[in-house]
Design a protein around this motif. Structure first.
Motif, mmCIF file in Angstrom:
data_model
loop_
_atom_site.group_PDB
_atom_site.id
_atom_site.type_symbol
_atom_site.label_atom_id
_atom_site.label_comp_id
_atom_site.label_asym_id
_atom_site.label_seq_id
_atom_site.Cartn_x
_atom_site.Cartn_y
_atom_site.Cartn_z
ATOM 1 N N ILE A 56 -62.930 -57.475 -12.841
ATOM 2 C CA ILE A 56 -63.596 -56.783 -11.736
ATOM 3 C C ILE A 56 -65.045 -57.242 -11.745
ATOM 4 O O ILE A 56 -65.703 -57.208 -12.790
ATOM 5 C CB ILE A 56 -63.550 -55.248 -11.900
ATOM 6 N N LYS A 57 -65.516 -57.719 -10.576
ATOM 7 C CA LYS A 57 -66.923 -58.094 -10.479
ATOM 8 C C LYS A 57 -67.476 -57.627 -9.144
ATOM 9 O O LYS A 57 -66.725 -57.292 -8.228
ATOM 10 C CB LYS A 57 -67.114 -59.595 -10.683
ATOM 11 N N VAL A 58 -68.779 -57.587 -9.056
ATOM 12 C CA VAL A 58 -69.455 -57.153 -7.837
ATOM 13 C C VAL A 58 -69.732 -58.379 -6.973
ATOM 14 O O VAL A 58 -70.315 -59.360 -7.437
ATOM 15 C CB VAL A 58 -70.770 -56.423 -8.168
ATOM 16 N N ILE A 59 -69.280 -58.327 -5.731
ATOM 17 C CA ILE A 59 -69.566 -59.353 -4.730
ATOM 18 C C ILE A 59 -70.200 -58.639 -3.554
ATOM 19 O O ILE A 59 -69.539 -57.823 -2.893
ATOM 20 C CB ILE A 59 -68.275 -60.085 -4.279
ATOM 21 N N GLY A 60 -71.461 -58.911 -3.291
ATOM 22 C CA GLY A 60 -72.175 -58.189 -2.235
ATOM 23 C C GLY A 60 -72.198 -56.714 -2.577
ATOM 24 O O GLY A 60 -72.680 -56.320 -3.636
ATOM 25 N N SER A 61 -71.633 -55.877 -1.703
ATOM 26 C CA SER A 61 -71.546 -54.441 -1.996
ATOM 27 C C SER A 61 -70.081 -54.030 -2.156
ATOM 28 O O SER A 61 -69.690 -52.926 -1.807
ATOM 29 C CB SER A 61 -72.218 -53.630 -0.892
ATOM 30 N N CYS A 62 -69.273 -54.943 -2.702
ATOM 31 C CA CYS A 62 -67.840 -54.702 -2.920
ATOM 32 C C CYS A 62 -67.489 -54.954 -4.382
ATOM 33 O O CYS A 62 -68.188 -55.682 -5.079
ATOM 34 C CB CYS A 62 -66.995 -55.667 -2.084
ATOM 35 N N TYR A 63 -66.373 -54.374 -4.797
ATOM 36 C CA TYR A 63 -65.739 -54.804 -6.036
ATOM 37 C C TYR A 63 -64.736 -55.885 -5.665
ATOM 38 O O TYR A 63 -63.935 -55.699 -4.743
ATOM 39 C CB TYR A 63 -64.979 -53.660 -6.705
ATOM 40 N N GLU A 64 -64.787 -57.013 -6.359
ATOM 41 C CA GLU A 64 -63.743 -58.022 -6.235
ATOM 42 C C GLU A 64 -62.869 -57.860 -7.465
ATOM 43 O O GLU A 64 -63.356 -57.921 -8.595
ATOM 44 C CB GLU A 64 -64.298 -59.429 -6.185
ATOM 45 N N ILE A 65 -61.593 -57.619 -7.248
ATOM 46 C CA ILE A 65 -60.675 -57.342 -8.346
ATOM 47 C C ILE A 65 -59.615 -58.434 -8.373
ATOM 48 O O ILE A 65 -58.917 -58.654 -7.379
ATOM 49 C CB ILE A 65 -60.023 -55.961 -8.177
ATOM 50 N N LEU A 66 -59.516 -59.110 -9.500
ATOM 51 C CA LEU A 66 -58.457 -60.093 -9.702
ATOM 52 C C LEU A 66 -57.307 -59.361 -10.361
ATOM 53 O O LEU A 66 -57.443 -58.825 -11.465
ATOM 54 C CB LEU A 66 -58.935 -61.241 -10.584
ATOM 55 N N ALA A 67 -56.183 -59.294 -9.651
ATOM 56 C CA ALA A 67 -55.012 -58.557 -10.142
ATOM 57 C C ALA A 67 -53.761 -59.353 -9.803
ATOM 58 O O ALA A 67 -53.835 -60.442 -9.240
ATOM 59 C CB ALA A 67 -54.958 -57.175 -9.497
ATOM 60 N N PHE A 68 -52.625 -58.792 -10.148
ATOM 61 C CA PHE A 68 -51.342 -59.409 -9.838
ATOM 62 C C PHE A 68 -50.452 -58.383 -9.145
ATOM 63 O O PHE A 68 -50.512 -57.190 -9.439
ATOM 64 C CB PHE A 68 -50.665 -59.940 -11.101
ATOM 65 N N THR A 69 -49.609 -58.866 -8.234
ATOM 66 C CA THR A 69 -48.654 -58.004 -7.544
ATOM 67 C C THR A 69 -47.456 -57.765 -8.459
ATOM 68 O O THR A 69 -47.331 -58.385 -9.511
ATOM 69 C CB THR A 69 -48.168 -58.652 -6.237
ATOM 70 N N ARG A 70 -46.590 -56.881 -8.032
ATOM 71 C CA ARG A 70 -45.372 -56.616 -8.815
ATOM 72 C C ARG A 70 -44.502 -57.861 -8.953
ATOM 73 O O ARG A 70 -43.758 -57.999 -9.898
ATOM 74 C CB ARG A 70 -44.573 -55.487 -8.175
ATOM 75 N N LYS A 71 -44.610 -58.771 -7.978
ATOM 76 C CA LYS A 71 -43.838 -60.019 -8.011
ATOM 77 C C LYS A 71 -44.630 -61.146 -8.680
ATOM 78 O O LYS A 71 -44.323 -62.312 -8.508
ATOM 79 C CB LYS A 71 -43.423 -60.424 -6.604
ATOM 80 N N HIS A 72 -45.677 -60.784 -9.399
ATOM 81 C CA HIS A 72 -46.500 -61.706 -10.189
ATOM 82 C C HIS A 72 -47.326 -62.668 -9.349
ATOM 83 O O HIS A 72 -47.732 -63.714 -9.833
ATOM 84 C CB HIS A 72 -45.641 -62.473 -11.198
ATOM 85 N N GLY A 73 -47.594 -62.325 -8.091
ATOM 86 C CA GLY A 73 -48.486 -63.125 -7.260
ATOM 87 C C GLY A 73 -49.931 -62.767 -7.569
ATOM 88 O O GLY A 73 -50.265 -61.602 -7.768
ATOM 89 N N ARG A 74 -50.783 -63.776 -7.622
ATOM 90 C CA ARG A 74 -52.205 -63.559 -7.895
ATOM 91 C C ARG A 74 -52.842 -62.935 -6.656
ATOM 92 O O ARG A 74 -52.587 -63.361 -5.537
ATOM 93 C CB ARG A 74 -52.865 -64.899 -8.204
ATOM 94 N N ALA A 75 -53.674 -61.928 -6.849
ATOM 95 C CA ALA A 75 -54.325 -61.242 -5.730
ATOM 96 C C ALA A 75 -55.818 -61.094 -5.990
ATOM 97 O O ALA A 75 -56.225 -60.669 -7.075
ATOM 98 C CB ALA A 75 -53.698 -59.868 -5.527
ATOM 99 N N ASP A 76 -56.620 -61.474 -5.005
ATOM 100 C CA ASP A 76 -58.047 -61.184 -4.996
ATOM 101 C C ASP A 76 -58.231 -60.035 -4.018
ATOM 102 O O ASP A 76 -58.013 -60.203 -2.815
ATOM 103 C CB ASP A 76 -58.859 -62.390 -4.534
#
Length: 93
Positions: A56-76
């Motif tokens: 989790i990092k701060v981008i502008g005034s947002c949190y950018e979260i690097l996570a994975f879906t239930r089907k193991h797809g990468r999600a920003d």
């Protein structure tokens, strides 16, 4: 020769411009003192259906979260750090 030079310059400049646009992302006008903690954001992203959170990092005034879906797809996922609203999600399958 000029078209080749223009293409080369565009190839170098465009990724930088895209990164600059991310840095200017706006999710909230609230001060950081009103933001939820990264741990609370992790709980909320799991509630939204995403699995394993890698960063989790701060981008502008947002949190950018690097996570994975239930089907193991990468999600920003870009989240409003005050309301936990998902502003944008880019998912790779």
């Amino acid at each position: 020769m000029k078209p080749l030079l223009v293409c080369a310059l565009a190839a170098v400049a465009l990724p930088g411009l895209a990164h600059a646009a991310e840095d200017d992302m706006s999710c909230t006008n609230e001060p950081r003192s009103a933001w939820m903690t990264p741990d609370a954001a992790t709980v909320r992203i799991h509630e939204a259906g995403y699995q394993e959170v890698r960063a989790i990092k701060v981008i502008g005034s947002c949190y950018e979260i690097l996570a994975f879906t239930r089907k193991h797809g990468r999600a920003d996922v870009y989240m409003n750090p005050v309301t936990a609203e998902i502003v944008r999600a880019e998912v790779e399958n």
